[in-house]
Scaffold this motif. Structure first.
Motif, PDB file in Angstrom:
ATOM      1  N   THR A   1       0.708  -1.340   0.492  1.00 45.36           N
ATOM      2  CA  THR A   1      -0.183   0.161  -0.276  1.00 45.36           C
ATOM      3  C   THR A   1       1.058   1.056   0.060  1.00 45.36           C
ATOM      4  OG1 THR A   1       0.411  -0.010   2.148  1.00 45.36           O
ATOM      5  CG2 THR A   1      -1.803  -1.389   1.636  1.00 45.36           C
ATOM      6  N   PRO A   2       0.661   2.279  -0.622  1.00 40.51           N
ATOM      7  CA  PRO A   2       1.379   2.932  -0.344  1.00 40.51           C
ATOM      8  C   PRO A   2       1.384   4.021   1.263  1.00 40.51           C
ATOM      9  CG  PRO A   2      -0.763   3.951  -2.255  1.00 40.51           C
ATOM     10  CD  PRO A   2      -0.664   2.544  -1.342  1.00 40.51           C
ATOM     11  N   PRO A   3       2.738   4.148   1.522  1.00 41.09           N
ATOM     12  CA  PRO A   3       3.211   5.634   2.777  1.00 41.09           C
ATOM     13  C   PRO A   3       2.011   6.836   2.318  1.00 41.09           C
ATOM     14  CG  PRO A   3       4.700   5.580   0.872  1.00 41.09           C
ATOM     15  CD  PRO A   3       3.977   4.934   0.000  1.00 41.09           C
ATOM     16  N   PRO A   4       1.557   6.586   3.363  1.00 37.38           N
ATOM     17  CA  PRO A   4       0.769   8.241   4.222  1.00 37.38           C
ATOM     18  C   PRO A   4       1.916   9.816   3.604  1.00 37.38           C
ATOM     19  CG  PRO A   4       1.942   7.121   6.308  1.00 37.38           C
ATOM     20  CD  PRO A   4       1.638   6.124   5.368  1.00 37.38           C
ATOM     21  N   GLU A   5       0.517  10.182   3.044  1.00 36.13           N
ATOM     22  CA  GLU A   5       1.150  11.292   2.625  1.00 36.13           C
ATOM     23  C   GLU A   5       1.547  12.714   3.758  1.00 36.13           C
ATOM     24  OE1 GLU A   5       2.116  12.038  -0.692  1.00 36.13           O
ATOM     25  OE2 GLU A   5       0.688  10.248  -1.070  1.00 36.13           O
ATOM     26  N   THR A   6       1.076  12.066   5.234  1.00 29.79           N
ATOM     27  CA  THR A   6       1.611  12.534   5.958  1.00 29.79           C
ATOM     28  C   THR A   6       2.852  12.463   6.251  1.00 29.79           C
ATOM     29  OG1 THR A   6       0.498  11.160   7.433  1.00 29.79           O
ATOM     30  CG2 THR A   6      -0.462  13.402   6.567  1.00 29.79           C
ATOM     31  N   ALA A   7       3.332  11.554   6.048  1.00 26.94           N
ATOM     32  CA  ALA A   7       4.907  10.943   6.717  1.00 26.94           C
ATOM     33  C   ALA A   7       6.509  11.451   6.181  1.00 26.94           C
ATOM     34  CB  ALA A   7       4.897   8.996   6.286  1.00 26.94           C
ATOM     35  N   GLY A   8       6.317  12.109   5.275  1.00 32.24           N
ATOM     36  CA  GLY A   8       7.110  13.706   4.645  1.00 32.24           C
ATOM     37  C   GLY A   8       7.746  12.446   3.907  1.00 32.24           C
ATOM     38  N   PRO A   9       8.452  12.396   2.854  1.00 33.74           N
ATOM     39  CA  PRO A   9      10.103  12.446   2.221  1.00 33.74           C
ATOM     40  C   PRO A   9      10.977  10.966   3.217  1.00 33.74           C
ATOM     41  CG  PRO A   9      10.843  14.237   2.719  1.00 33.74           C
ATOM     42  CD  PRO A   9       9.456  14.033   3.467  1.00 33.74           C
ATOM     43  N   VAL A  10      10.338   9.876   2.681  1.00 33.59           N
ATOM     44  CA  VAL A  10      11.443   8.996   2.819  1.00 33.59           C
ATOM     45  C   VAL A  10      13.029   8.919   2.609  1.00 33.59           C
ATOM     46  CG1 VAL A  10      11.530   6.264   3.284  1.00 33.59           C
ATOM     47  CG2 VAL A  10       9.076   7.152   2.589  1.00 33.59           C
ATOM     48  N   PRO A  11      14.456   8.956   3.631  1.00 30.70           N
ATOM     49  CA  PRO A  11      15.302   8.459   3.128  1.00 30.70           C
ATOM     50  C   PRO A  11      15.635   8.175   1.942  1.00 30.70           C
ATOM     51  CG  PRO A  11      14.522   8.304   5.186  1.00 30.70           C
ATOM     52  CD  PRO A  11      13.759   8.823   4.720  1.00 30.70           C
ATOM     53  N   GLY A  12      16.319   7.876   1.245  1.00 32.57           N
ATOM     54  CA  GLY A  12      16.993   6.809   0.308  1.00 32.57           C
ATOM     55  C   GLY A  12      18.152   6.138   0.729  1.00 32.57           C
ATOM     56  N   PHE A  13      18.325   4.804   0.494  1.00 28.34           N
ATOM     57  CA  PHE A  13      19.826   3.641   1.212  1.00 28.34           C
ATOM     58  C   PHE A  13      20.580   4.769   1.004  1.00 28.34           C
ATOM     59  CE2 PHE A  13      23.204   1.180   0.362  1.00 28.34           C
ATOM     60  CZ  PHE A  13      23.197   0.336   1.264  1.00 28.34           C
ATOM     61  N   ALA A  14      21.266   5.464  -0.711  1.00 27.13           N
ATOM     62  CA  ALA A  14      21.539   6.522  -0.292  1.00 27.13           C
ATOM     63  C   ALA A  14      22.513   7.776   0.403  1.00 27.13           C
ATOM     64  CB  ALA A  14      22.318   6.953  -1.523  1.00 27.13           C
ATOM     65  N   SER A  15      20.967   8.439   0.562  1.00 29.10           N
ATOM     66  CA  SER A  15      21.280   9.472   1.734  1.00 29.10           C
ATOM     67  C   SER A  15      21.410   8.527   3.306  1.00 29.10           C
ATOM     68  CB  SER A  15      20.443  10.329   1.915  1.00 29.10           C
ATOM     69  OG  SER A  15      19.439   9.042   2.263  1.00 29.10           O
ATOM     70  N   THR A  16      21.045   7.523   3.283  1.00 27.35           N
ATOM     71  CA  THR A  16      21.295   6.967   4.585  1.00 27.35           C
ATOM     72  C   THR A  16      21.956   6.325   5.199  1.00 27.35           C
ATOM     73  OG1 THR A  16      18.862   5.861   4.807  1.00 27.35           O
ATOM     74  CG2 THR A  16      20.470   4.876   6.439  1.00 27.35           C
ATOM     75  N   LEU A  17      23.376   6.015   3.272  1.00 28.61           N
ATOM     76  CA  LEU A  17      24.677   5.216   4.371  1.00 28.61           C
ATOM     77  C   LEU A  17      25.370   6.413   4.007  1.00 28.61           C
ATOM     78  CD1 LEU A  17      26.299   2.933   3.592  1.00 28.61           C
ATOM     79  CD2 LEU A  17      26.514   3.259   1.650  1.00 28.61           C
ATOM     80  N   SER A  18      25.286   7.468   3.680  1.00 26.88           N
ATOM     81  CA  SER A  18      26.554   8.734   3.581  1.00 26.88           C
ATOM     82  C   SER A  18      25.836   9.243   5.271  1.00 26.88           C
ATOM     83  CB  SER A  18      25.857   9.912   2.494  1.00 26.88           C
ATOM     84  OG  SER A  18      26.524  10.960   2.940  1.00 26.88           O
ATOM     85  N   SER A  19      24.795   9.234   5.693  1.00 31.72           N
ATOM     86  CA  SER A  19      24.567  10.053   6.520  1.00 31.72           C
ATOM     87  C   SER A  19      25.908   8.901   7.718  1.00 31.72           C
ATOM     88  CB  SER A  19      23.410  10.573   7.723  1.00 31.72           C
ATOM     89  OG  SER A  19      22.900   9.290   7.780  1.00 31.72           O
ATOM     90  N   LEU A  20      25.038   8.011   7.832  1.00 28.30           N
ATOM     91  CA  LEU A  20      26.189   6.697   8.677  1.00 28.30           C
ATOM     92  C   LEU A  20      27.532   6.921   8.572  1.00 28.30           C
ATOM     93  CD1 LEU A  20      23.640   3.397   8.478  1.00 28.30           C
ATOM     94  CD2 LEU A  20      24.062   5.309  10.249  1.00 28.30           C
ATOM     95  N   LEU A  21      28.131   7.226   7.167  1.00 25.97           N
ATOM     96  CA  LEU A  21      29.144   7.057   7.114  1.00 25.97           C
ATOM     97  C   LEU A  21      30.459   8.723   7.872  1.00 25.97           C
ATOM     98  CD1 LEU A  21      30.122   6.272   3.758  1.00 25.97           C
ATOM     99  CD2 LEU A  21      30.873   4.808   5.646  1.00 25.97           C
ATOM    100  N   ALA A  22      29.038   9.662   7.229  1.00 19.74           N
ATOM    101  CA  ALA A  22      29.484  10.965   8.161  1.00 19.74           C
ATOM    102  C   ALA A  22      29.848  10.341   9.673  1.00 19.74           C
ATOM    103  CB  ALA A  22      28.424  12.128   7.451  1.00 19.74           C
ATOM    104  N   ARG A  23      28.465  10.479  10.552  1.00 15.62           N
ATOM    105  CA  ARG A  23      28.493  10.005  11.732  1.00 15.62           C
ATOM    106  C   ARG A  23      30.089   9.247  12.533  1.00 15.62           C
ATOM    107  NH1 ARG A  23      24.210   6.271  14.483  1.00 15.62           N
ATOM    108  NH2 ARG A  23      23.004   7.612  12.246  1.00 15.62           N
ATOM    109  N   VAL A  24      30.402   7.995  11.103  1.00 12.12           N
ATOM    110  CA  VAL A  24      31.447   7.421  11.961  1.00 12.12           C
ATOM    111  C   VAL A  24      32.694   8.273  11.420  1.00 12.12           C
ATOM    112  CG1 VAL A  24      33.154   5.532  11.102  1.00 12.12           C
ATOM    113  CG2 VAL A  24      30.906   5.047  11.302  1.00 12.12           C
ATOM    114  N   ASN A  25      32.420   9.041  10.462  1.00 11.90           N
ATOM    115  CA  ASN A  25      33.305   9.851   9.933  1.00 11.90           C
ATOM    116  C   ASN A  25      33.996  10.505  11.379  1.00 11.90           C
ATOM    117  OD1 ASN A  25      36.178  10.577   8.527  1.00 11.90           O
ATOM    118  ND2 ASN A  25      35.383  12.610   7.415  1.00 11.90           N
ATOM    119  N   THR A  26      32.949  10.925  12.059  1.00 11.32           N
ATOM    120  CA  THR A  26      32.920  12.414  12.992  1.00 11.32           C
ATOM    121  C   THR A  26      33.247  11.814  14.306  1.00 11.32           C
ATOM    122  OG1 THR A  26      30.696  13.196  12.677  1.00 11.32           O
ATOM    123  CG2 THR A  26      31.605  14.554  14.442  1.00 11.32           C
ATOM    124  N   GLY A  27      32.895  10.563  14.719  1.00 10.25           N
ATOM    125  CA  GLY A  27      33.912   9.660  15.893  1.00 10.25           C
ATOM    126  C   GLY A  27      35.408   9.443  15.292  1.00 10.25           C
TER     127      GLY A  27
END
Length: 141
Positions: free
Chosen positions: A60-86
Protein backbone atom coordinates in the motif's frame (compact mmCIF):
# COMPACT_ATOMS: atom_id res chain seq x y z
CA UNK A 1 52.15 5.41 23.64
CA UNK A 2 53.15 2.29 21.71
CA UNK A 3 49.56 0.99 21.99
CA UNK A 4 48.26 4.08 20.22
CA UNK A 5 50.93 3.66 17.58
CA UNK A 6 49.98 0.04 16.98
CA UNK A 7 46.29 0.95 16.84
CA UNK A 8 47.02 3.71 14.34
CA UNK A 9 49.23 1.33 12.31
CA UNK A 10 46.40 -1.23 12.22
CA UNK A 11 43.94 1.48 11.18
CA UNK A 12 46.26 2.60 8.38
CA UNK A 13 46.68 -1.02 7.24
CA UNK A 14 42.89 -1.41 7.06
CA UNK A 15 42.56 1.82 5.08
CA UNK A 16 45.31 0.73 2.67
CA UNK A 17 43.67 -2.68 2.27
CA UNK A 18 40.38 -0.97 1.47
CA UNK A 19 42.11 1.22 -1.12
CA UNK A 20 43.73 -1.88 -2.65
CA UNK A 21 40.34 -3.58 -2.90
CA UNK A 22 38.86 -0.54 -4.62
CA UNK A 23 41.77 -0.41 -7.04
CA UNK A 24 41.37 -4.12 -7.84
CA UNK A 25 37.67 -3.69 -8.53
CA UNK A 26 38.29 -0.66 -10.73
CA UNK A 27 40.90 -2.53 -12.80
CA UNK A 28 38.35 -4.98 -14.14
CA UNK A 29 36.34 -3.38 -16.99
CA UNK A 30 33.46 -5.84 -16.53
CA UNK A 31 33.20 -5.03 -12.83
CA UNK A 32 33.45 -1.32 -13.59
CA UNK A 33 30.59 -1.60 -16.10
CA UNK A 34 28.50 -3.59 -13.62
CA UNK A 35 29.30 -1.06 -10.91
CA UNK A 36 28.17 1.77 -13.18
CA UNK A 37 24.95 -0.10 -13.98
CA UNK A 38 24.36 -0.73 -10.27
CA UNK A 39 25.00 2.92 -9.42
CA UNK A 40 22.59 4.05 -12.15
CA UNK A 41 19.91 1.66 -10.91
CA UNK A 42 20.47 2.87 -7.35
CA UNK A 43 20.08 6.51 -8.38
CA UNK A 44 16.95 5.71 -10.40
CA UNK A 45 15.44 3.84 -7.46
CA UNK A 46 16.28 6.67 -5.11
CA UNK A 47 14.72 9.27 -7.40
CA UNK A 48 11.52 7.28 -7.98
CA UNK A 49 8.51 8.54 -6.04
CA UNK A 50 7.89 6.57 -2.86
CA UNK A 51 4.29 5.81 -3.89
CA UNK A 52 5.51 4.25 -7.13
CA UNK A 53 7.90 1.98 -5.25
CA UNK A 54 5.22 0.86 -2.78
CA UNK A 55 2.56 0.15 -5.39
CA UNK A 56 4.94 -1.64 -7.77
CA UNK A 57 5.84 -4.14 -5.03
CA UNK A 58 2.20 -4.82 -4.24
CA UNK A 59 2.17 -2.87 -1.00
CA UNK A 60 0.00 0.00 0.00
CA UNK A 61 1.27 3.48 -0.66
CA UNK A 62 2.72 5.23 2.37
CA UNK A 63 0.63 7.94 3.97
CA UNK A 64 1.21 11.39 2.51
CA UNK A 65 1.75 12.91 5.95
CA UNK A 66 4.85 10.77 6.52
CA UNK A 67 7.07 13.14 4.55
CA UNK A 68 9.92 12.17 2.29
CA UNK A 69 11.51 8.83 3.00
CA UNK A 70 15.31 8.98 3.02
CA UNK A 71 16.88 6.77 0.39
CA UNK A 72 19.53 4.12 0.86
CA UNK A 73 22.31 6.36 -0.43
CA UNK A 74 21.45 9.24 1.89
CA UNK A 75 21.12 6.91 4.88
CA UNK A 76 24.47 5.31 4.11
CA UNK A 77 26.06 8.71 3.60
CA UNK A 78 24.80 10.00 6.94
CA UNK A 79 26.04 6.87 8.73
CA UNK A 80 29.47 7.20 7.13
CA UNK A 81 29.56 10.85 8.15
CA UNK A 82 28.79 9.82 11.74
CA UNK A 83 31.61 7.24 11.69
CA UNK A 84 33.97 9.84 10.27
CA UNK A 85 32.98 12.26 13.04
CA UNK A 86 33.74 9.55 15.61
CA UNK A 87 37.17 8.94 14.08
CA UNK A 88 37.88 12.68 14.09
CA UNK A 89 36.85 12.89 17.77
CA UNK A 90 39.17 9.99 18.53
CA UNK A 91 42.07 11.72 16.79
CA UNK A 92 41.33 14.98 18.60
CA UNK A 93 41.15 13.27 22.01
CA UNK A 94 44.39 11.35 21.44
CA UNK A 95 46.22 14.47 20.28
CA UNK A 96 44.94 16.46 23.27
CA UNK A 97 46.19 13.72 25.61
CA UNK A 98 49.59 13.62 23.88
CA UNK A 99 49.94 17.40 24.23
CA UNK A 100 48.99 17.19 27.90
CA UNK A 101 45.81 19.24 27.52
CA UNK A 102 43.80 16.48 29.19
CA UNK A 103 44.79 13.89 31.77
CA UNK A 104 41.62 11.79 31.67
CA UNK A 105 42.95 8.65 30.00
CA UNK A 106 39.65 6.85 30.58
CA UNK A 107 37.71 9.24 28.35
CA UNK A 108 40.44 9.08 25.70
CA UNK A 109 40.37 5.28 25.70
CA UNK A 110 36.57 5.25 25.66
CA UNK A 111 36.57 7.57 22.65
CA UNK A 112 39.13 5.36 20.90
CA UNK A 113 37.13 2.21 21.57
CA UNK A 114 33.90 3.79 20.34
CA UNK A 115 35.61 4.92 17.13
CA UNK A 116 37.17 1.48 16.68
CA UNK A 117 33.84 -0.29 17.12
CA UNK A 118 32.11 2.12 14.72
CA UNK A 119 34.84 1.59 12.13
CA UNK A 120 34.80 -2.20 12.45
CA UNK A 121 31.00 -2.29 12.20
CA UNK A 122 31.16 -0.11 9.09
CA UNK A 123 33.79 -2.40 7.61
CA UNK A 124 31.56 -5.43 8.23
CA UNK A 125 28.57 -3.68 6.62
CA UNK A 126 30.75 -2.84 3.60
CA UNK A 127 31.84 -6.49 3.34
CA UNK A 128 28.22 -7.69 3.49
CA UNK A 129 27.16 -5.16 0.85
CA UNK A 130 29.99 -6.25 -1.45
CA UNK A 131 29.04 -9.90 -0.98
CA UNK A 132 25.39 -9.14 -1.72
CA UNK A 133 26.36 -7.10 -4.79
CA UNK A 134 28.53 -9.94 -6.12
CA UNK A 135 25.76 -12.47 -5.49
CA UNK A 136 23.27 -10.32 -7.37
CA UNK A 137 25.66 -9.82 -10.28
CA UNK A 138 26.28 -13.57 -10.50
CA UNK A 139 22.57 -14.42 -10.70
CA UNK A 140 21.42 -15.67 -14.05
CA UNK A 141 18.40 -13.99 -15.57
Amino acid sequence: MSDIGSIMAARNAIIQGNAALRAAVQRSPVDAQRGAQFATALVNAQNAPSTLRATSTGGTPPPETAGPVPGFASTLSSLLARVNTGLDAEDTAAEAYERGETTDIASVMLTQQQASIQFEATLQVRNKLLTAYKDIMNMSI
